[in-house]
Design a protein around this motif. Structure first.
Motif, PDB file in Angstrom:
ATOM      1  N   CYS A 184      -9.091  -8.369  42.550  1.00 35.77           N
ATOM      2  CA  CYS A 184      -8.561  -8.371  40.897  1.00 35.77           C
ATOM      3  C   CYS A 184      -7.745  -6.831  40.713  1.00 35.77           C
ATOM      4  O   CYS A 184      -6.860  -6.837  39.953  1.00 35.77           O
ATOM      5  CB  CYS A 184      -9.693  -8.200  40.156  1.00 35.77           C
ATOM      6  SG  CYS A 184     -10.388 -10.233  40.014  1.00 35.77           S
ATOM      7  N   LEU A 185      -8.318  -6.037  41.538  1.00 35.97           N
ATOM      8  CA  LEU A 185      -7.414  -4.374  41.033  1.00 35.97           C
ATOM      9  C   LEU A 185      -6.050  -4.657  41.677  1.00 35.97           C
ATOM     10  O   LEU A 185      -4.928  -4.228  40.988  1.00 35.97           O
ATOM     11  CB  LEU A 185      -8.282  -3.497  41.903  1.00 35.97           C
ATOM     12  CG  LEU A 185      -9.583  -2.981  41.223  1.00 35.97           C
ATOM     13  CD1 LEU A 185     -10.370  -1.713  42.038  1.00 35.97           C
ATOM     14  CD2 LEU A 185      -9.444  -2.485  39.678  1.00 35.97           C
ATOM     15  N   VAL A 186      -5.894  -5.284  42.970  1.00 37.97           N
ATOM     16  CA  VAL A 186      -4.431  -5.228  43.342  1.00 37.97           C
ATOM     17  C   VAL A 186      -3.469  -6.206  42.145  1.00 37.97           C
ATOM     18  O   VAL A 186      -2.580  -5.543  41.862  1.00 37.97           O
ATOM     19  CB  VAL A 186      -4.452  -6.147  44.308  1.00 37.97           C
ATOM     20  CG1 VAL A 186      -3.028  -6.415  45.046  1.00 37.97           C
ATOM     21  CG2 VAL A 186      -5.056  -5.210  45.690  1.00 37.97           C
ATOM     22  N   GLY A 187      -3.999  -7.412  41.592  1.00 38.66           N
ATOM     23  CA  GLY A 187      -3.172  -7.851  40.775  1.00 38.66           C
ATOM     24  C   GLY A 187      -2.928  -7.185  39.437  1.00 38.66           C
ATOM     25  O   GLY A 187      -2.017  -7.317  38.696  1.00 38.66           O
ATOM     26  N   ARG A 218     -20.236  -9.781  47.940  1.00 41.97           N
ATOM     27  CA  ARG A 218     -19.263 -10.811  46.937  1.00 41.97           C
ATOM     28  C   ARG A 218     -18.467 -10.243  45.918  1.00 41.97           C
ATOM     29  O   ARG A 218     -17.265 -10.672  45.582  1.00 41.97           O
ATOM     30  CB  ARG A 218     -20.369 -12.017  46.750  1.00 41.97           C
ATOM     31  CG  ARG A 218     -19.625 -13.035  45.717  1.00 41.97           C
ATOM     32  CD  ARG A 218     -20.652 -14.244  45.523  1.00 41.97           C
ATOM     33  NE  ARG A 218     -20.352 -15.208  44.606  1.00 41.97           N
ATOM     34  CZ  ARG A 218     -20.756 -15.258  43.392  1.00 41.97           C
ATOM     35  NH1 ARG A 218     -21.750 -14.366  42.811  1.00 41.97           N
ATOM     36  NH2 ARG A 218     -20.386 -16.216  42.575  1.00 41.97           N
ATOM     37  N   TYR A 219     -18.992  -9.243  45.053  1.00 41.03           N
ATOM     38  CA  TYR A 219     -18.466  -8.675  43.917  1.00 41.03           C
ATOM     39  C   TYR A 219     -17.590  -7.702  44.435  1.00 41.03           C
ATOM     40  O   TYR A 219     -16.503  -7.405  43.804  1.00 41.03           O
ATOM     41  CB  TYR A 219     -19.636  -7.841  43.164  1.00 41.03           C
ATOM     42  CG  TYR A 219     -20.451  -8.772  42.296  1.00 41.03           C
ATOM     43  CD1 TYR A 219     -20.256 -10.232  41.993  1.00 41.03           C
ATOM     44  CD2 TYR A 219     -21.749  -8.440  42.138  1.00 41.03           C
ATOM     45  CE1 TYR A 219     -21.111 -10.957  41.312  1.00 41.03           C
ATOM     46  CE2 TYR A 219     -22.659  -9.447  41.921  1.00 41.03           C
ATOM     47  CZ  TYR A 219     -22.377 -10.516  41.272  1.00 41.03           C
ATOM     48  OH  TYR A 219     -23.140 -11.362  40.649  1.00 41.03           O
ATOM     49  N   ASN A 220     -17.702  -7.094  45.495  1.00 42.57           N
ATOM     50  CA  ASN A 220     -16.694  -6.058  46.282  1.00 42.57           C
ATOM     51  C   ASN A 220     -15.391  -6.972  46.565  1.00 42.57           C
ATOM     52  O   ASN A 220     -14.263  -6.558  46.491  1.00 42.57           O
ATOM     53  CB  ASN A 220     -17.210  -5.315  47.415  1.00 42.57           C
ATOM     54  CG  ASN A 220     -18.217  -4.511  47.072  1.00 42.57           C
ATOM     55  OD1 ASN A 220     -18.339  -3.883  45.992  1.00 42.57           O
ATOM     56  ND2 ASN A 220     -19.152  -4.087  47.922  1.00 42.57           N
ATOM     57  N   VAL A 221     -15.588  -8.191  47.088  1.00 43.01           N
ATOM     58  CA  VAL A 221     -14.382  -8.984  47.428  1.00 43.01           C
ATOM     59  C   VAL A 221     -13.626  -9.077  46.032  1.00 43.01           C
ATOM     60  O   VAL A 221     -12.120  -9.169  46.154  1.00 43.01           O
ATOM     61  CB  VAL A 221     -14.912 -10.076  48.182  1.00 43.01           C
ATOM     62  CG1 VAL A 221     -13.617 -11.330  48.220  1.00 43.01           C
ATOM     63  CG2 VAL A 221     -15.437 -10.052  49.224  1.00 43.01           C
ATOM     64  N   PHE A 222     -14.350  -9.738  45.263  1.00 45.27           N
ATOM     65  CA  PHE A 222     -13.775 -10.001  43.883  1.00 45.27           C
ATOM     66  C   PHE A 222     -13.060  -8.886  43.130  1.00 45.27           C
ATOM     67  O   PHE A 222     -11.898  -8.862  42.930  1.00 45.27           O
ATOM     68  CB  PHE A 222     -14.737 -10.579  43.012  1.00 45.27           C
ATOM     69  CG  PHE A 222     -15.207 -11.737  43.086  1.00 45.27           C
ATOM     70  CD1 PHE A 222     -14.590 -12.824  43.717  1.00 45.27           C
ATOM     71  CD2 PHE A 222     -16.334 -12.120  42.590  1.00 45.27           C
ATOM     72  CE1 PHE A 222     -15.239 -13.812  43.902  1.00 45.27           C
ATOM     73  CE2 PHE A 222     -16.863 -13.558  42.902  1.00 45.27           C
ATOM     74  CZ  PHE A 222     -16.163 -14.426  43.596  1.00 45.27           C
ATOM     75  N   LEU A 223     -13.562  -7.519  43.332  1.00 39.83           N
ATOM     76  CA  LEU A 223     -13.163  -6.163  42.751  1.00 39.83           C
ATOM     77  C   LEU A 223     -11.780  -5.847  43.499  1.00 39.83           C
ATOM     78  O   LEU A 223     -10.702  -5.547  42.760  1.00 39.83           O
ATOM     79  CB  LEU A 223     -14.127  -5.230  43.076  1.00 39.83           C
ATOM     80  CG  LEU A 223     -13.773  -3.978  42.142  1.00 39.83           C
ATOM     81  CD1 LEU A 223     -13.540  -3.960  40.905  1.00 39.83           C
ATOM     82  CD2 LEU A 223     -14.604  -2.735  42.837  1.00 39.83           C
ATOM     83  N   GLY A 224     -11.777  -6.007  44.705  1.00 40.41           N
ATOM     84  CA  GLY A 224     -10.472  -5.869  45.382  1.00 40.41           C
ATOM     85  C   GLY A 224      -9.436  -6.665  45.064  1.00 40.41           C
ATOM     86  O   GLY A 224      -8.264  -6.358  44.972  1.00 40.41           O
ATOM     87  N   SER A 257     -10.378 -17.595  41.508  1.00 38.41           N
ATOM     88  CA  SER A 257      -8.950 -17.934  40.703  1.00 38.41           C
ATOM     89  C   SER A 257      -9.056 -17.577  39.442  1.00 38.41           C
ATOM     90  O   SER A 257      -7.940 -16.845  38.848  1.00 38.41           O
ATOM     91  CB  SER A 257      -8.791 -19.702  40.635  1.00 38.41           C
ATOM     92  OG  SER A 257      -8.752 -19.931  42.236  1.00 38.41           O
ATOM     93  N   SER A 258      -9.905 -17.603  38.524  1.00 39.45           N
ATOM     94  CA  SER A 258      -9.880 -17.313  37.019  1.00 39.45           C
ATOM     95  C   SER A 258      -9.903 -15.582  37.095  1.00 39.45           C
ATOM     96  O   SER A 258      -9.276 -15.302  36.318  1.00 39.45           O
ATOM     97  CB  SER A 258     -11.197 -17.889  36.565  1.00 39.45           C
ATOM     98  OG  SER A 258     -11.579 -17.335  35.169  1.00 39.45           O
ATOM     99  N   LEU A 259     -10.682 -14.888  37.840  1.00 41.28           N
ATOM    100  CA  LEU A 259     -10.953 -13.478  37.734  1.00 41.28           C
ATOM    101  C   LEU A 259      -9.504 -13.072  38.209  1.00 41.28           C
ATOM    102  O   LEU A 259      -8.948 -11.957  37.641  1.00 41.28           O
ATOM    103  CB  LEU A 259     -11.964 -13.045  38.655  1.00 41.28           C
ATOM    104  CG  LEU A 259     -13.424 -13.374  38.234  1.00 41.28           C
ATOM    105  CD1 LEU A 259     -14.264 -12.813  39.072  1.00 41.28           C
ATOM    106  CD2 LEU A 259     -13.514 -12.628  36.879  1.00 41.28           C
ATOM    107  N   ILE A 313      -4.314  -1.623  50.437  1.00 38.21           N
ATOM    108  CA  ILE A 313      -4.636  -0.927  51.768  1.00 38.21           C
ATOM    109  C   ILE A 313      -6.105  -0.550  52.065  1.00 38.21           C
ATOM    110  O   ILE A 313      -6.678  -0.985  52.939  1.00 38.21           O
ATOM    111  CB  ILE A 313      -3.626   0.299  52.077  1.00 38.21           C
ATOM    112  CG1 ILE A 313      -2.247   0.104  52.073  1.00 38.21           C
ATOM    113  CG2 ILE A 313      -4.245   1.053  53.240  1.00 38.21           C
ATOM    114  CD1 ILE A 313      -1.361   1.286  51.973  1.00 38.21           C
ATOM    115  N   PHE A 314      -6.826  -0.145  51.031  1.00 34.92           N
ATOM    116  CA  PHE A 314      -8.197   0.209  51.144  1.00 34.92           C
ATOM    117  C   PHE A 314      -9.151  -0.704  50.326  1.00 34.92           C
ATOM    118  O   PHE A 314     -10.324  -0.597  50.826  1.00 34.92           O
ATOM    119  CB  PHE A 314      -8.252   1.535  50.577  1.00 34.92           C
ATOM    120  CG  PHE A 314      -7.377   2.405  50.991  1.00 34.92           C
ATOM    121  CD1 PHE A 314      -7.689   3.175  52.314  1.00 34.92           C
ATOM    122  CD2 PHE A 314      -6.249   3.315  50.242  1.00 34.92           C
ATOM    123  CE1 PHE A 314      -7.055   4.196  52.918  1.00 34.92           C
ATOM    124  CE2 PHE A 314      -5.532   4.271  50.891  1.00 34.92           C
ATOM    125  CZ  PHE A 314      -5.842   4.828  52.266  1.00 34.92           C
TER     126      PHE A 314
END
Length: 579
Positions: free
Chosen positions: A44-47, A36-42, A163-165, A210-211
């Motif tokens: 957020c980093l793009v944005g 779950r946290y990996n999904v959030f991290l991916g 949405s918030s993150l 991409i990654f």
């Protein structure tokens, strides 16, 4: 004696088994949380990286000093193409995302950002700078799909947090970029260095996409374009439900049927344009007071306010439907007051900055809240269509207003007055809507369709048990022993869906034989159904553990799902008051 010892030995073995099961459950929960946290991290980093642009506050200065363009050329031959490009791309982008996938559209938007940076650095001339504005418009239009993409990869109970993150990281990237850019300019570095850094951050965002960006876990529904064209392909006609304009109209009508979605869409249509107007003219207002203002720091402060506002909306699921209109009233009226004061305090730089920063923070909070609640209440998962359509309407209203104001040679303070009037008109509408609030009424097909549209997982043992429960209900012999199995359905991404068995337990009666509630008795009836819903989560830990062992689910994760399901059903009972 031997029998007593044997019993003690069996008890110890049972304790060991329970301890082993709890450890296994804990490991499963840790793995689930890690994913779950990996999904959030991916996400957020793009944005963060695509919006970390140190060159952004100095674009006009760079085009004049480095590219040799005049202010008149920028106003009449370059900047307008940003508006033209947005109108051209914004409406189709949502429909294209449904046809070819959200991920492909986001990827094309990132390629447009790359093209924008290359043109800025290596091209010259008015025509190519106009092309640069078109590619930038395409990239910003893809942002709506980027924000909607989160709802295709996270569970529904995480809609508000994701949405918030995402919006926090997006604004945080701009904040950091503005600070870095201003520091480099103050240190005497050339502006071209800032644009190379912006290109580097944009490329990092592309690599993160991409990654690191997770693959979607939901499949979009049949595209609206496909429904429209199906009439021409012989699978339907314009007056048939199987395709044509009537089907597209019904899909859009279904999308905007919930009252809360309509309310937040109206907020989006007005306040997004107000936000754009403030973003376009705040530099002129500050420049008229002090031309030597550090615009990088000012933009960083405004983006920081927007980031804090976005982060404050991480618990949007706790705000019930009846509070939507009062929330919009508070945000719109407070924004209008700030814009009015910003137009009146024309000599105090600190006051002007403050009254520009506060509306940005309120908009960051409001747009994040709107995104999460629109996605949560959507009866059909057409998130890209809803976001792009709302933004398109807002941009259209803002463009018409600004064109009329420009024809009247309106000053900068005049644009602030216009934005203030729009905000107060929205506040008046919200006040009226607050006193005339009525919950959304769904038909049976819409109620059952919400479950099918939001959950694309293959049928599990839990689904089979629920299906059995539905058949038993139809035969008049619904067994209470299957409550625990049905409650585990709250663990699925379907969230607050309504099935036949769920509706019967909420007190709705048969979905196929509904009768509308008496308007006067709605409040008491909803209260009764909410009390009935609370009892659904009152199953013993031992019973729930046994059920988890039977279907192979983690007890800890399932218990959290049961509680979330109970909350969702209570919210559903308040939102969908049909019997």
């Amino acid at each position: 004696m031997e029998a007593s010892a044997a019993r003690r030995g069996d008890a110890k073995l049972a304790l060991v088994d329970v301890s082993a099961q709890e450890q296994a459950s804990s490991r499963d929960s840790d793995v689930s949380n890690s994913k779950r946290y990996n999904v959030f991290l991916g996400l957020c980093l793009v944005g963060f990286f695509i919006n970390c642009q140190p060159s952004e506050p100095f674009l006009t200065r760079f085009l004049i000093e480095d590219k040799g363009l005049t202010e008149d050329q920028l106003d009449n031959e370059v900047w307008p193409y940003n508006t033209y490009g947005s109108f051209f791309f914004l409406l189709p982008v949502g429909f294209v995302a449904e046809i070819y996938g959200y991920r492909r559209v986001v990827f094309i938007g990132l390629l447009c950002r790359e093209a924008t940076r290359i043109i800025l650095l290596f091209a010259d001339g008015v025509a190519l700078m106009a092309v640069m504005q078109v590619t930038y418009a395409a990239a910003t239009c893809a942002n709506t799909i980027y924000f909607a993409y989160a709802y295709m990869v996270v569970a529904q109970e995480d809609f508000d947090l994701s949405s918030s993150l995402m919006r926090f990281s997006y604004h945080a990237g701009n904040m950091l970029g503005a600070i870095v850019g201003q520091l480099l300019v103050d240190a005497g570095h050339p502006l071209r260095l800032l644009f190379y850094l912006s290109w580097g951050f944009t490329t990092l965002g592309l690599l993160c996409f991409i990654f690191l960006l997770p693959a979607p876990t939901r499949t979009p529904p049949p595209s609206l374009a496909g429904l429209l064209l199906s009439a021409r392909r012989g699978r339907g006609n314009a007056n048939d439900d199987s395709g044509g304009f009537s089907s597209v109209y019904k899909e859009l009508q279904l999308l905007y049927k919930p009252t809360r979605i309509r309310n937040w869409s109206i907020y989006w249509a007005i306040m997004f344009g107000v936000h754009s107007m403030v973003g376009n003219y705040y530099q002129n207002q500050v420049y008229n007071v002090d031309p030597d203002t550090k615009f990088g720091y000012l933009e960083a402060a405004m983006e920081a306010a927007a980031a804090v506002g976005a982060l404050a909306a991480f618990k949007s699921s706790t705000i019930g439907p009846k509070w939507t209109s009062p929330m919009i009233f508070g945000l719109a009226s407070a924004t209008g007051v700030c814009l009015l004061l910003a137009s009146l305090v024309v000599e105090n730089l600190i006051a002007i900055g403050l009254f520009n920063i506060l509306p940005m923070g309120m908009f960051g909070f409001g747009i994040t809240l709107a995104s999460a609640q629109i996605a949560t209440d959507a009866l059909t998962p057409r998130y890209a269509v809803a976001f792009s359509l709302n933004t398109f309407v807002s941009l259209g209203i803002a463009t018409i207003v600004q064109q009329i104001a420009a024809a009247q040679k309106t000053t900068t303070d005049g644009y602030y007055i216009i934005a203030m009037v729009e905000s107060f008109l929205l506040a008046i509408w919200a006040a009226v809507a607050t006193f005339s609030y009525s919950p959304t009424r769904l038909t049976g097909a819409e109620a059952k369709g919400k479950q099918d549209d939001n959950n694309n997982e293959p049928p599990s043992q839990v689904d089979i048990e629920e299906s059995k429960g539905e058949k038993q209900h139809q035969n008049g012999s619904l067994q209470q022993d299957s409550i625990a199995e049905d409650e585990i359905g709250g663990f699925s991404p379907a969230g607050n869906n309504i099935s036949q068995v769920q509706a019967s337990r909420l007190g709705y009666g048969s979905i196929d034989n509904r009768k509308p509630l008496d308007r006067i008795g709605d409040k008491n009836e909803v209260s009764r159904r909410c009390r009935a819903t609370r009892s659904l989560s009152r199953c013993t830990s031992e019973r729930l553990k046994n059920t988890c062992n039977t279907v192979g689910k983690s007890y800890r994760v399932t218990r959290r799902g049961v509680r979330q399901e109970a909350r969702n059903r209570m919210r559903t009972a308040a939102l969908f008051t049909t019997a």
